[in-house]
Write a protein that holds these residues in place. Structure first.
Motif, PDB file in Angstrom:
ATOM      1  N   GLU A 219      49.160  30.101  -2.640  1.00  0.00           N
ATOM      2  CA  GLU A 219      48.065  30.689  -3.275  1.00  0.00           C
ATOM      3  C   GLU A 219      48.222  32.405  -3.053  1.00  0.00           C
ATOM      4  OE1 GLU A 219      44.084  31.190  -4.310  1.00  0.00           O
ATOM      5  OE2 GLU A 219      45.011  29.442  -3.896  1.00  0.00           O
TER       6      GLU A 219
ATOM      7  N   SER B 292      50.555  33.225  -5.960  1.00  0.00           N
ATOM      8  CA  SER B 292      49.924  33.081  -6.989  1.00  0.00           C
ATOM      9  C   SER B 292      49.213  34.281  -7.536  1.00  0.00           C
ATOM     10  CB  SER B 292      49.173  31.799  -7.290  1.00  0.00           C
ATOM     11  OG  SER B 292      48.313  31.660  -8.429  1.00  0.00           O
ATOM     12  N   ASN B 293      48.214  34.522  -6.529  1.00  0.00           N
ATOM     13  CA  ASN B 293      47.224  35.765  -6.557  1.00  0.00           C
ATOM     14  C   ASN B 293      48.172  37.102  -6.743  1.00  0.00           C
ATOM     15  OD1 ASN B 293      44.900  34.427  -5.846  1.00  0.00           O
ATOM     16  ND2 ASN B 293      45.048  34.629  -3.974  1.00  0.00           N
TER      17      ASN B 293
ATOM     18  N   GLU C 228      51.053  37.235  -8.330  1.00  0.00           N
ATOM     19  CA  GLU C 228      51.562  37.265  -9.824  1.00  0.00           C
ATOM     20  C   GLU C 228      50.519  37.533 -10.903  1.00  0.00           C
ATOM     21  OE1 GLU C 228      53.760  33.498 -10.410  1.00  0.00           O
ATOM     22  OE2 GLU C 228      55.296  34.119  -9.312  1.00  0.00           O
ATOM     23  N   GLN C 229      49.367  37.128 -10.414  1.00  0.00           N
ATOM     24  CA  GLN C 229      48.217  37.359 -11.259  1.00  0.00           C
ATOM     25  C   GLN C 229      47.789  39.023 -11.324  1.00  0.00           C
ATOM     26  OE1 GLN C 229      44.822  35.122  -9.930  1.00  0.00           O
ATOM     27  NE2 GLN C 229      45.600  33.209 -11.084  1.00  0.00           N
ATOM     28  N   GLN C 230      48.039  39.696 -10.064  1.00  0.00           N
ATOM     29  CA  GLN C 230      47.658  40.972  -9.818  1.00  0.00           C
ATOM     30  C   GLN C 230      48.784  41.594 -10.804  1.00  0.00           C
ATOM     31  OE1 GLN C 230      48.300  42.350  -5.901  1.00  0.00           O
ATOM     32  NE2 GLN C 230      48.062  44.663  -6.567  1.00  0.00           N
TER      33      GLN C 230
ATOM     34  N   ARG D 147      50.579  40.351 -13.370  1.00  0.00           N
ATOM     35  CA  ARG D 147      50.412  40.415 -14.915  1.00  0.00           C
ATOM     36  C   ARG D 147      49.326  41.116 -15.439  1.00  0.00           C
ATOM     37  NH1 ARG D 147      51.797  34.874 -13.610  1.00  0.00           N
ATOM     38  NH2 ARG D 147      49.471  34.267 -13.319  1.00  0.00           N
ATOM     39  N   ALA D 148      48.311  41.070 -14.668  1.00  0.00           N
ATOM     40  CA  ALA D 148      47.291  42.280 -15.085  1.00  0.00           C
ATOM     41  C   ALA D 148      47.602  43.650 -15.354  1.00  0.00           C
ATOM     42  CB  ALA D 148      46.039  42.232 -14.234  1.00  0.00           C
TER      43      ALA D 148
END
Length: 193
Positions: free
Chosen positions: A29, A32-33, A35-37, A39-40
């Motif tokens: 988790e 993943s969080n 990597e999302q940050q 990517r944004a």
């Protein structure tokens, strides 16, 4: 925060199999969080580069004065290089595998450290040619280098740009260091069990 809820739930359960599953889910988790940050943030950089690179290239081609052409060309090339470097660097990050929980946390901490290093290097390497490009554009216009107003305005723009770069780096670094500290605490807790 879902990760904190998972940690609280995990602390109430003592089953070894459930323990490992909860640890793995918690680490996943967090990864993943993060990597999302990333990517944004990268997506925003790609959009800026996709929009401004052709516009600046067109301005370089249409400019009447050689120094202005060089300035716009430098700005365009810098944005394109920034997007390409961001893309290549993000592709080199390790993906998850069947490592131990300790290895997963160590890889997560290493990814935090790499991101901080990338941001520090990237901000510096982008700032210098961008400032040079802006300076070339403004000073390349005839009579602007003799104008005190043009020099003052250029200095203010460049200082504001550098201050904004420094501020965004510091803000990102603080957020990442907090995540890194959380992961290091989890690693210490995992090592203690």
């Amino acid at each position: 925060n879902e990760a904190d809820d998972l940690l609280n739930l995990w602390q109430k359960d003592n089953s070894p199999k459930e323990n490992r599953m909860m640890w793995k889910h918690l680490i996943e988790e967090k990864r993943s969080n993060f990597e999302q940050q990333i990517r944004a943030g990268n997506g925003a950089e790609y959009m800026v580069a996709m929009i401004l690179t052709p516009i600046l290239g067109l301005l370089a081609w249409k400019a009447k004065f050689p120094l202005v052409q060089i300035g716009y060309g430098l700005l365009s090339a810098t944005l394109l290089a920034m997007a390409l470097t961001t893309w290549l660097t993000h592709r080199q990050w390790p993906r998850t595998s069947d490592h131990s929980l300790r290895d997963h946390l160590t890889l997560l901490i290493a990814s935090y450290d790499r991101r901080i290093q990338f941001l520090r290097s990237g901000k510096a390497l982008v700032s210098l040619p961008m400032c040079g490009g802006v300076l070339a554009v403004v000073m390349g216009i005839p009579n602007s280098s003799a104008s005190v107003f043009a020099l003052i305005l250029t200095s203010i723009i460049l200082l504001a740009f550098l201050a904004a770069q420094w501020k965004t780096y510091q803000d990102d670094k603080i957020l990442i260091l907090k995540k890194r500290q959380d992961a290091a605490s989890l690693l210490a807790e995992l090592s203690a069990t």
